[in-house]
Design a protein around this motif. Structure first.
Motif, mmCIF file in Angstrom:
data_model
loop_
_atom_site.group_PDB
_atom_site.id
_atom_site.type_symbol
_atom_site.label_atom_id
_atom_site.label_comp_id
_atom_site.label_asym_id
_atom_site.label_seq_id
_atom_site.Cartn_x
_atom_site.Cartn_y
_atom_site.Cartn_z
ATOM 1 N N ALA A 241 0.821 -1.230 0.000
ATOM 2 C CA ALA A 241 0.000 0.000 0.000
ATOM 3 C C ALA A 241 0.844 1.264 0.000
ATOM 4 N N SER A 242 2.147 1.131 0.223
ATOM 5 C CA SER A 242 3.027 2.297 0.333
ATOM 6 C C SER A 242 3.441 2.833 -1.031
ATOM 7 N N THR A 243 3.967 4.038 -1.025
ATOM 8 C CA THR A 243 4.491 4.643 -2.250
ATOM 9 C C THR A 243 5.637 3.814 -2.803
ATOM 10 N N MET A 244 6.490 3.312 -1.929
ATOM 11 C CA MET A 244 7.609 2.491 -2.369
ATOM 12 C C MET A 244 7.120 1.214 -3.036
ATOM 13 N N GLY A 245 6.086 0.615 -2.455
ATOM 14 C CA GLY A 245 5.532 -0.602 -3.039
ATOM 15 C C GLY A 245 4.912 -0.351 -4.392
ATOM 16 N N LYS A 246 4.184 0.733 -4.514
ATOM 17 C CA LYS A 246 3.513 1.079 -5.774
ATOM 18 C C LYS A 246 4.505 1.455 -6.866
ATOM 19 N N HIS A 247 5.669 1.957 -6.443
ATOM 20 C CA HIS A 247 6.696 2.313 -7.419
ATOM 21 C C HIS A 247 7.722 1.196 -7.608
ATOM 22 N N LYS A 248 7.367 0.033 -7.135
ATOM 23 C CA LYS A 248 8.160 -1.174 -7.345
ATOM 24 C C LYS A 248 9.530 -1.166 -6.673
ATOM 25 N N PHE A 254 12.128 -1.043 1.530
ATOM 26 C CA PHE A 254 11.011 -0.526 2.324
ATOM 27 C C PHE A 254 11.239 -0.785 3.806
ATOM 28 N N ARG A 255 11.630 -1.987 4.145
ATOM 29 C CA ARG A 255 11.826 -2.338 5.554
ATOM 30 C C ARG A 255 13.013 -1.595 6.157
ATOM 31 N N ARG A 256 14.055 -1.436 5.400
ATOM 32 C CA ARG A 256 15.193 -0.658 5.909
ATOM 33 C C ARG A 256 14.772 0.786 6.145
ATOM 34 N N GLN A 257 13.904 1.278 5.279
ATOM 35 C CA GLN A 257 13.428 2.646 5.448
ATOM 36 C C GLN A 257 12.623 2.802 6.730
ATOM 37 N N GLN A 258 11.834 1.782 7.076
ATOM 38 C CA GLN A 258 11.043 1.859 8.311
ATOM 39 C C GLN A 258 11.952 1.934 9.530
ATOM 40 N N VAL A 259 13.000 1.106 9.532
ATOM 41 C CA VAL A 259 13.945 1.123 10.650
ATOM 42 C C VAL A 259 14.701 2.449 10.686
#
Length: 394
Positions: A241-248, A254-259
């Protein structure tokens, strides 16, 4: 900010040149004094720490039938004095092992490790006592938190305190995914902004209310995945659902970004509250595992190349010099090379980054003292310091 050790040596050389016209004997005396001064200053910068984990609270409860402020102070004082007798100058105390607190918190329930039941007030404030005892004995103290772990070996929310935010969130459909069950344990969802806010607020209250010298986190971030579930388990829904996911972008990024987002927010909160309080992380020691696409998701390269995330890195190098796959000297050298290879920002020298290296207790491998002397000499160039922690402690 800390001064680079090389600056100390340079200062000594300059002093030597200044008094170069003095007699040879005076110069020799001066050199001896300068060397002694350099050694004294270097020792004052040393970081020799030991962990006081949640197992130690269990040990305290097992030892004393009468548990109160007096007996806890006695128990902790013995631990501090023992550490000091072994040359330690800092104690890292576990204050949030399972989404709980070893202190009076408005965000997290009292830990069952200290009172026997989560949410039950032990009748005293352990962190207040520990801070007082540590400083009274000339030792620094850091508060150690596990940010995401809620429960280990259980997914039963009814075992959590009714005041536990994880249980409260689970009871509401809107916030249910703030807490995730995975492989028999419960975790806060790293991809949720509410979770990050809770964790950061928990850190801020420690720094605001207690005279701690630092905030510390270890290697517990994301749990481990495998090739079959890395793209579907845990916070994969948030990723899609995230922007990163939608932009492949990859789920790894994505997970590194969360941390990274959490770590940066904690660092900012600590510095905004008390600039002199440090924030450090003790990630896993095996760099290949640490940078795997299946676990941890800590971005050590970014942390080592910026002043916005941590004040020090303390990798958990627990293996001996004769380990078949991860020899202590080779792993340590690899960490040192990573630190040296980065273009460190001008306002953040390697000393300020405090690229510490932790080893297990001396008894964990043979020839410790002899071997250690060799590596201490190399370590001091990048201000690597020795911290001790029993293997298996989390």
């Amino acid at each position: 900010k800390s001064k680079i050790f090389l600056t100390v040596l340079l200062t000594c050389l300059l002093l030597g040149n200044t008094f170069g016209s003095v007699t040879v004997k005076a110069a020799e005396n001066s050199s001896g004094q300068e060397a002694q001064l350099a050694e004294t200053m270097a020792k004052s910068k040393e970081y020799k720490a030991f962990w006081f984990s949640y197992y130690d609270y269990d040990a305290y409860r097992a030892k004393y039938k009468k548990r109160n402020a007096t007996t806890f102070k006695k128990y902790f004082t013995q631990a501090v004095k023992k550490g000091k007798s072994l040359g330690m100058n800092c104690v890292i105390v576990h204050v949030r092992p399972f989404g709980d607190a070893m202190y009076k918190s408005k965000y997290f329930p009292w830990s069952k490790c200290i009172s026997g039941k989560q949410g039950k007030n032990p009748g005293y404030d352990p962190l207040k006592i520990m801070t007082s005892v540590a400083h009274a004995n000339g030792m620094k103290i850091e508060a150690w938190i596990n940010p995401y772990r809620v429960a280990s070996g259980s997914t039963n929310y009814k075992k959590l305190s009714t005041k536990n935010p994880a249980r409260k969130w689970h009871n509401k459909k809107k916030t249910r995914r703030n807490v995730l069950a995975y492989k028999g344990s419960l975790y806060y969802n790293p991809a949720k902004a509410q979770v990050r806010k809770l964790i950061v607020n928990g850190v801020k209250e420690i720094v605001q209310n207690y005279d701690v010298d630092g905030i510390h986190m270890d290697d517990y971030f994301y749990p481990a995945f495998n090739s079959s579930n890395v793209n579907s388990a845990f916070d994969a829904k948030e990723y899609r659902a995230s922007t990163m996911g939608k932009h492949k972008s990859s789920i790894v990024a994505f997970r590194r970004q969360q941390v990274n987002t959490l770590v940066k927010a904690i660092h900012s909160a600590v510095k905004a509250t008390k600039p002199n309080v440090t924030f450090g992380i003790s990630p896993a020691g095996n760099i290949d595992n640490l940078t795997s696409r299946y676990s941890y998701y800590v971005d050590i390269n970014k942390w080592l190349n910026s002043s916005d995330y941590v004040d020090y890195i303390c990798p958990q190098i627990y293996w001996g010099f004769k380990h078949p796959y991860a020899k202590f000297d080779r792993v340590t050298k690899r960490w040192m090379n990573i630190s040296k290879s980065k273009k460190t920002p001008s306002d953040l020298c390697l000393t300020e980054l405090l690229a510490y290296f932790c080893v297990s207790l001396a008894r964990c491998f043979s020839g410790f003292q002899t071997k250690l002397a060799t590596y201490e000499k190399a370590m001091v160039k990048s201000t690597a310091i020795i911290a001790t922690r029993p293997r298996g402690t989390r």
